[in-house]
Design a protein around this motif. Structure first.
Motif, PDB file in Angstrom:
ATOM      1  N   GLY A  95     -14.390  -8.009  20.533  1.00  0.00           N
ATOM      2  CA  GLY A  95     -13.460  -9.062  20.937  1.00  0.00           C
ATOM      3  C   GLY A  95     -14.182 -10.336  21.323  1.00  0.00           C
ATOM      4  N   ARG A  96     -15.314 -10.199  22.020  1.00  0.00           N
ATOM      5  CA  ARG A  96     -16.101 -11.374  22.420  1.00  0.00           C
ATOM      6  C   ARG A  96     -16.548 -12.168  21.196  1.00  0.00           C
ATOM      7  NH1 ARG A  96     -19.430 -11.852  26.696  1.00  0.00           N
ATOM      8  NH2 ARG A  96     -21.341 -11.710  25.460  1.00  0.00           N
ATOM      9  N   LEU A  97     -17.078 -11.476  20.188  1.00  0.00           N
ATOM     10  CA  LEU A  97     -17.561 -12.176  18.997  1.00  0.00           C
ATOM     11  C   LEU A  97     -16.413 -12.782  18.211  1.00  0.00           C
ATOM     12  CD1 LEU A  97     -19.781 -13.137  17.164  1.00  0.00           C
ATOM     13  CD2 LEU A  97     -19.820 -10.851  16.098  1.00  0.00           C
ATOM     14  N   GLU A  98     -15.333 -12.048  18.058  1.00  0.00           N
ATOM     15  CA  GLU A  98     -14.180 -12.574  17.322  1.00  0.00           C
ATOM     16  C   GLU A  98     -13.593 -13.803  18.025  1.00  0.00           C
ATOM     17  OE1 GLU A  98     -13.033 -11.762  14.397  1.00  0.00           O
ATOM     18  OE2 GLU A  98     -13.325  -9.626  14.039  1.00  0.00           O
ATOM     19  N   ILE A  99     -13.531 -13.763  19.343  1.00  0.00           N
ATOM     20  CA  ILE A  99     -13.016 -14.907  20.095  1.00  0.00           C
ATOM     21  C   ILE A  99     -13.994 -16.074  19.997  1.00  0.00           C
ATOM     22  CG2 ILE A  99     -12.516 -15.728  22.443  1.00  0.00           C
ATOM     23  CD1 ILE A  99     -11.108 -12.956  22.838  1.00  0.00           C
ATOM     24  N   LEU A 100     -15.273 -15.786  20.027  1.00  0.00           N
ATOM     25  CA  LEU A 100     -16.271 -16.833  19.824  1.00  0.00           C
ATOM     26  C   LEU A 100     -16.072 -17.492  18.463  1.00  0.00           C
ATOM     27  CD1 LEU A 100     -18.899 -18.299  20.734  1.00  0.00           C
ATOM     28  CD2 LEU A 100     -20.156 -16.434  19.607  1.00  0.00           C
ATOM     29  N   PHE A 101     -15.903 -16.682  17.427  1.00  0.00           N
ATOM     30  CA  PHE A 101     -15.650 -17.219  16.080  1.00  0.00           C
ATOM     31  C   PHE A 101     -14.424 -18.127  16.065  1.00  0.00           C
ATOM     32  CE2 PHE A 101     -17.642 -13.494  13.451  1.00  0.00           C
ATOM     33  CZ  PHE A 101     -18.885 -14.111  13.486  1.00  0.00           C
ATOM     34  N   LYS A 152     -20.122 -22.501   8.290  1.00  0.00           N
ATOM     35  CA  LYS A 152     -21.241 -23.101   9.026  1.00  0.00           C
ATOM     36  C   LYS A 152     -21.077 -22.871  10.532  1.00  0.00           C
ATOM     37  CE  LYS A 152     -23.609 -27.420   9.896  1.00  0.00           C
ATOM     38  NZ  LYS A 152     -23.220 -28.621  10.555  1.00  0.00           N
ATOM     39  N   THR A 153     -19.880 -23.105  11.040  1.00  0.00           N
ATOM     40  CA  THR A 153     -19.607 -22.901  12.469  1.00  0.00           C
ATOM     41  C   THR A 153     -19.797 -21.435  12.853  1.00  0.00           C
ATOM     42  OG1 THR A 153     -18.074 -24.758  12.535  1.00  0.00           O
ATOM     43  CG2 THR A 153     -17.841 -23.108  14.275  1.00  0.00           C
ATOM     44  N   MET A 154     -19.287 -20.532  12.028  1.00  0.00           N
ATOM     45  CA  MET A 154     -19.418 -19.105  12.326  1.00  0.00           C
ATOM     46  C   MET A 154     -20.881 -18.671  12.313  1.00  0.00           C
ATOM     47  SD  MET A 154     -16.051 -17.531  10.428  1.00  0.00           S
ATOM     48  CE  MET A 154     -16.345 -15.832  10.884  1.00  0.00           C
ATOM     49  N   LYS A 155     -21.675 -19.195  11.378  1.00  0.00           N
ATOM     50  CA  LYS A 155     -23.107 -18.863  11.338  1.00  0.00           C
ATOM     51  C   LYS A 155     -23.798 -19.331  12.608  1.00  0.00           C
ATOM     52  CE  LYS A 155     -23.838 -18.828   6.335  1.00  0.00           C
ATOM     53  NZ  LYS A 155     -24.472 -19.520   5.199  1.00  0.00           N
ATOM     54  N   GLU A 156     -23.494 -20.550  13.041  1.00  0.00           N
ATOM     55  CA  GLU A 156     -24.083 -21.069  14.280  1.00  0.00           C
ATOM     56  C   GLU A 156     -23.691 -20.194  15.471  1.00  0.00           C
ATOM     57  OE1 GLU A 156     -22.605 -25.080  14.429  1.00  0.00           O
ATOM     58  OE2 GLU A 156     -23.998 -25.769  12.882  1.00  0.00           O
ATOM     59  N   ARG A 157     -22.427 -19.805  15.503  1.00  0.00           N
ATOM     60  CA  ARG A 157     -21.940 -19.022  16.636  1.00  0.00           C
ATOM     61  C   ARG A 157     -22.507 -17.615  16.655  1.00  0.00           C
ATOM     62  NH1 ARG A 157     -15.688 -21.344  17.111  1.00  0.00           N
ATOM     63  NH2 ARG A 157     -16.366 -23.388  17.857  1.00  0.00           N
ATOM     64  N   ILE A 158     -22.613 -16.979  15.495  1.00  0.00           N
ATOM     65  CA  ILE A 158     -23.175 -15.613  15.487  1.00  0.00           C
ATOM     66  C   ILE A 158     -24.662 -15.651  15.821  1.00  0.00           C
ATOM     67  CG2 ILE A 158     -23.765 -15.337  13.039  1.00  0.00           C
ATOM     68  CD1 ILE A 158     -22.545 -12.459  13.278  1.00  0.00           C
ATOM     69  N   SER A 163     -28.759 -14.278  19.762  1.00  0.00           N
ATOM     70  CA  SER A 163     -29.884 -14.693  20.611  1.00  0.00           C
ATOM     71  C   SER A 163     -29.596 -14.436  22.092  1.00  0.00           C
ATOM     72  CB  SER A 163     -30.247 -16.160  20.379  1.00  0.00           C
ATOM     73  OG  SER A 163     -29.216 -17.011  20.822  1.00  0.00           O
ATOM     74  N   GLN A 164     -28.344 -14.628  22.536  1.00  0.00           N
ATOM     75  CA  GLN A 164     -28.038 -14.349  23.945  1.00  0.00           C
ATOM     76  C   GLN A 164     -28.078 -12.852  24.235  1.00  0.00           C
ATOM     77  OE1 GLN A 164     -24.832 -13.044  25.457  1.00  0.00           O
ATOM     78  NE2 GLN A 164     -24.272 -12.398  23.408  1.00  0.00           N
ATOM     79  N   ALA A 165     -27.830 -12.028  23.234  1.00  0.00           N
ATOM     80  CA  ALA A 165     -27.894 -10.579  23.430  1.00  0.00           C
ATOM     81  C   ALA A 165     -29.341 -10.082  23.448  1.00  0.00           C
ATOM     82  CB  ALA A 165     -27.124  -9.864  22.323  1.00  0.00           C
TER      83      ALA A 165
END
Length: 167
Positions: A95-101, A152-158, A163-165
């Motif tokens: 959910g965290r990653l999907e919401i980030l996306f 592009k946005t999704m690549k930056e976010r993932i 990196s934070q993990a």
């Protein structure tokens, strides 16, 4: 917080033996996925993760697109084909990653804080590993034929998420 409601269900009252368990899902994913070496190395180094939380019912694909709203209220959570039994952090990380996306960093942080405020008995120490598992699971988004700007946005976010993990 609907995800917390799902995770608080007493699964001992239901016959859920048909659902896969986290160990099966995790091992299968590590074997067949082609992903970032740092992500795979980090996950393989801790597999199997130590049991820190009670197994719960997991939606498996909890994200805004699987939530139906009416008059500002959640009326249903759909798409249960990826449901399984396991650590609640697996669903939280997905959910965290999907919401980030979909909605960005602030929304992901808010979602996480809300979940933690309700699920106070959960041990969150393995969340970075579940975040990596979610990143591994959703790493195929580049094949979804998305608009170039969205991609592009999704690549930056993932990349930020990974990196934070790892840090």
């Amino acid at each position: 917080m609907e995800l917390a409601k799902i995770h608080r269900l007493d699964i001992s009252k239901y016959n859920l033996t048909f659902l896969p368990r986290k160990e099966e899902m995790f091992a299968e994913m590590l074997e067949k996925v082609d992903a970032d070496d740092a992500v795979l190395e980090a996950l393989k180094s801790v597999f199997p993760l130590p049991e820190r939380n009670t197994d719960v019912l997991l939606h498996g694909d909890y994200w805004p697109g699987n939530i139906l709203w009416s008059d500002g209220k959640i009326v249903s959570i759909i798409d249960w084909e990826d449901a399984w039994i396991g650590d609640p952090l697996a669903d939280l990380a997905n959910g965290r990653l999907e919401i980030l996306f979909q909605l960005g960093k602030d929304a992901m942080i808010y979602f996480t804080e809300q979940y933690k405020s309700v699920m106070t008995k959960v041990d969150y120490s393995n969340l970075p590993y579940w975040d990596l598992w979610a990143a591994l699971r959703l790493s195929k988004f580049t094949e979804w034929e998305l608009d170039e700007n969205i991609l592009k946005t999704m690549k930056e976010r993932i990349n930020w998420f990974i990196s934070q993990a790892i840090d």
